[in-house]
Write an enzyme that holds these catalytic residues in place. Sequence first.
Site: not given
Length: 283
Positions: A99, A101, A146
Amino acid sequence: MYIFVNGKIVDSESPAIRVFDRGMVFGDGLYDVIKFQDGKFVFLEDHIERMKKSANFFGIKFPYTLDEICSIGHKLAVMNNLKEGELYLQLTRGVDVIRDHVFEDDYDPTFVEIVQPVRKMDPSIWTEGGKILTYPDLRHQFCEHKTTDLLPNVIAKKYVRSKGAYEALMFREENGRKYITEGASSSYIFFDGEKIIAPKIENILPGITRSKVLSVAREIGIVVVERRIWLDELPNMKEVILLSTLSRVLSIVKVDGMEFEKGEIAKALDKAFKDLVISTLVY
């Protein structure tokens, strides 16, 4: 239910999305919902084109062509025994090794395709009209795309449903005055007795249903103006109309404590929109 994930059709109960998928841990992804009607997808090309533009904006690879997405969707519809439903597409940047960013420049995207039954709605909402509540627009600055970062939308929708309303009418504030943006999962247009007024596209989604309805409005001779609409203008409106893939063209009869007509403009637009859908079913 059978779904499509990264090149394979699997059972929806199967583990298919990896833990470090950036769509799950960062909301680093996009989605779209397309109506499946009479065995065909409604405005599929428009939805895919919008999704591709957003993918390009965020630098996410778009892995399938329009024809491939259509073919997969029809196969899923057959396998799930559906002639009416909703096609849900989700595209994420892909999976991190750990993980982090900061993402690398080269990712294998995650692509999901689902054909599911239409979400249940009380049919009386079209005959009686809908009720909505105003709610602050707490979203990010990427609302023209979206994205899967939908927590503010979820909170808004849950709030209004808990109060017995159908949808939120979201607003932002500038210099102490509030202006209307859109719904948690919908667009709005307004009729002031002479013309349709639609909130201009300024950090709101350029909805496919919105664009089609405004187009048919012009075709049947209704003047359309796109501009910022202030919340304190609402009492001057004759009709409030909600637009979305699922709700189509829906008259709103109550906003907070204000009551509105279930008028002839919404009725005319709904008929024109339905005719357009039927005439353009291709995929």
